[in-house]
Design an enzyme around this catalytic site. Structure first.
Site, PDB file in Angstrom:
ATOM      1  N   PRO A   2       0.826  -1.211   0.000  1.00  0.00           N
ATOM      2  CA  PRO A   2       0.000   0.000   0.000  1.00  0.00           C
ATOM      3  C   PRO A   2       0.859   1.260   0.000  1.00  0.00           C
ATOM      4  O   PRO A   2       1.929   1.302   0.611  1.00  0.00           O
ATOM      5  CB  PRO A   2      -0.788  -0.126   1.301  1.00  0.00           C
ATOM      6  CG  PRO A   2      -0.810  -1.578   1.602  1.00  0.00           C
ATOM      7  CD  PRO A   2       0.504  -2.108   1.118  1.00  0.00           C
ATOM      8  N   GLU A   3       0.381   2.283  -0.702  1.00  0.00           N
ATOM      9  CA  GLU A   3       1.121   3.529  -0.775  1.00  0.00           C
ATOM     10  C   GLU A   3       0.479   4.552   0.160  1.00  0.00           C
ATOM     11  O   GLU A   3      -0.513   4.266   0.836  1.00  0.00           O
ATOM     12  CB  GLU A   3       1.190   3.986  -2.223  1.00  0.00           C
ATOM     13  CG  GLU A   3       1.716   2.861  -3.105  1.00  0.00           C
ATOM     14  CD  GLU A   3       2.221   3.288  -4.461  1.00  0.00           C
ATOM     15  OE1 GLU A   3       2.546   4.466  -4.672  1.00  0.00           O
ATOM     16  OE2 GLU A   3       2.308   2.400  -5.343  1.00  0.00           O
ATOM     17  N   LYS A  51       3.925   5.125   5.306  1.00  0.00           N
ATOM     18  CA  LYS A  51       3.183   3.872   5.160  1.00  0.00           C
ATOM     19  C   LYS A  51       2.953   3.180   6.502  1.00  0.00           C
ATOM     20  O   LYS A  51       2.550   2.020   6.547  1.00  0.00           O
ATOM     21  CB  LYS A  51       3.941   2.939   4.211  1.00  0.00           C
ATOM     22  CG  LYS A  51       4.138   3.523   2.813  1.00  0.00           C
ATOM     23  CD  LYS A  51       4.915   2.565   1.935  1.00  0.00           C
ATOM     24  CE  LYS A  51       5.181   3.175   0.567  1.00  0.00           C
ATOM     25  NZ  LYS A  51       5.929   2.254  -0.311  1.00  0.00           N
ATOM     26  N   ASN A 165       5.442   1.659  -5.768  1.00  0.00           N
ATOM     27  CA  ASN A 165       5.694   1.329  -7.170  1.00  0.00           C
ATOM     28  C   ASN A 165       4.728   2.004  -8.144  1.00  0.00           C
ATOM     29  O   ASN A 165       5.113   2.361  -9.261  1.00  0.00           O
ATOM     30  CB  ASN A 165       5.621  -0.187  -7.370  1.00  0.00           C
ATOM     31  CG  ASN A 165       6.894  -0.878  -6.948  1.00  0.00           C
ATOM     32  OD1 ASN A 165       7.975  -0.346  -7.113  1.00  0.00           O
ATOM     33  ND2 ASN A 165       6.750  -2.063  -6.386  1.00  0.00           N
ATOM     34  N   ARG A 250       9.920  -5.313  -7.647  1.00  0.00           N
ATOM     35  CA  ARG A 250       9.491  -3.927  -7.782  1.00  0.00           C
ATOM     36  C   ARG A 250       9.144  -3.688  -9.253  1.00  0.00           C
ATOM     37  O   ARG A 250       9.927  -3.101  -9.991  1.00  0.00           O
ATOM     38  CB  ARG A 250      10.581  -2.972  -7.318  1.00  0.00           C
ATOM     39  CG  ARG A 250      10.860  -3.042  -5.818  1.00  0.00           C
ATOM     40  CD  ARG A 250      11.586  -1.802  -5.351  1.00  0.00           C
ATOM     41  NE  ARG A 250      11.922  -1.823  -3.948  1.00  0.00           N
ATOM     42  CZ  ARG A 250      11.102  -1.501  -2.960  1.00  0.00           C
ATOM     43  NH1 ARG A 250       9.852  -1.172  -3.247  1.00  0.00           N
ATOM     44  NH2 ARG A 250      11.498  -1.520  -1.704  1.00  0.00           N
TER      45      ARG A 250
END
Length: 276
Positions: A2-3, A51, A165, A250
């Site tokens: 999660p960003e 985060k 990402n 990634r």
């Protein structure tokens, strides 16, 4: 993983459910804290830091959690069926008379003294969605290593907190550079625009259930998750490759026509055969 915008939303749900209420149930299913009992204490607030999630509790305590790839906090009303996963995946339960917060698959869960929060999050750079956001400091952090690839610098939470990402790939597309371009090759104007754009994108999406960077209803993202599909600007096939030292996946997406700069050598990519 999660960003920043996703964590902000999760934190808001927890805050709305728990803040100002007395805990009537407390169950931390981590061996180190299995005997810790928070019942009878009031939840003061739930705050995001990059985060990370910080649940502050009466008596100078903070429950620090991080979702990483698979973790989640679910909120249930009395009588609701818990549906976040099997029972053995539950790591934390915080309940009040009106709501119960259940933490599933939390890879990071620790109980700290609130005064010691810096031990968990003090290494983070300015938070894009936090009150400490400082674009000048974030930019200075990113530019500290001019030879480093831009994508890696953006993912380094010590530089600025909240980018993952998805935003890494989308930001590089919007700047017309590849994620492998060295930070030092960005002009002052581009570098400053990077900070402004990063803040703008996360702010715009923190209240949305679907992340949008394009402003279009028919397509939410420009490049992320679109490998092999035509670029929305030029029609060239979007490429994907992993970026970093290989210690974790990634996936990084870019348009070879719209974005200028170095790219990795073509090689096998899961689901695509070869990048071309």
């Amino acid at each position: 993983m999660p960003e920043g915008d996703t964590v902000w939303q999760a934190t808001k749900r927890l805050h709305d459910a728990l803040a100002g209420h007395v805990l009537t149930r407390s169950d931390l299913r981590v061996p180190k804290y299995a005997l810790s009992d928070l019942t009878g204490r009031t939840v003061l607030d739930v705050t995001p830091r990059g985060k990370h999630l910080l649940t502050r509790i009466e008596g100078g305590l903070t429950l620090h959690s991080h979702l990483r790839m698979d973790g989640s906090w679910k909120i249930y009303a009395p009588g609701d069926r818990w549906s976040g996963g099997p029972g053995h995946q539950i790591r934390a339960i915080l309940g009040t008379e009106e709501r119960t917060a259940v933490g599933y698959r939390l890879p990071v869960l620790e109980l700290l003294h609130t005064a010691d929060e810096d031990r968990a999050v003090g290494h983070l750079g300015p938070d894009l969605l936090g009150p400490d956001w400082d674009p000048d400091q974030a930019l200075a952090n990113v530019r500290r290593d001019p030879d480093r690839a831009l994508g890696e610098a953006l993912l380094d939470q010590r530089n600025l907190a909240g980018i993952g990402n998805v935003y890494k790939s989308e930001l590089c597309f919007l700047l017309h550079v590849t994620p492998w371009v060295p930070v030092g090759r960005l002009s002052d104007e581009y570098a400053a625009h990077l900070m402004t754009l990063s803040k703008k994108l996360l702010d715009a999406n923190r209240e949305r259930s679907n992340r949008i960077t394009t402003g279009r209803r028919d397509q939410n993202l420009y490049v992320y998750g679109r490998a092999g599909r035509p670029c929305l600007r030029c029609g060239t096939r979007i490429r994907v490759a992993n970026q970093g030292d290989g210690s974790r996946e990634r996936p990084t997406y870019w348009c070879p026509t719209c974005q200028q700069g170095p790219t990795p050598q073509p090689g096998p990519v899961a689901g695509l055969g070869r990048t071309r």
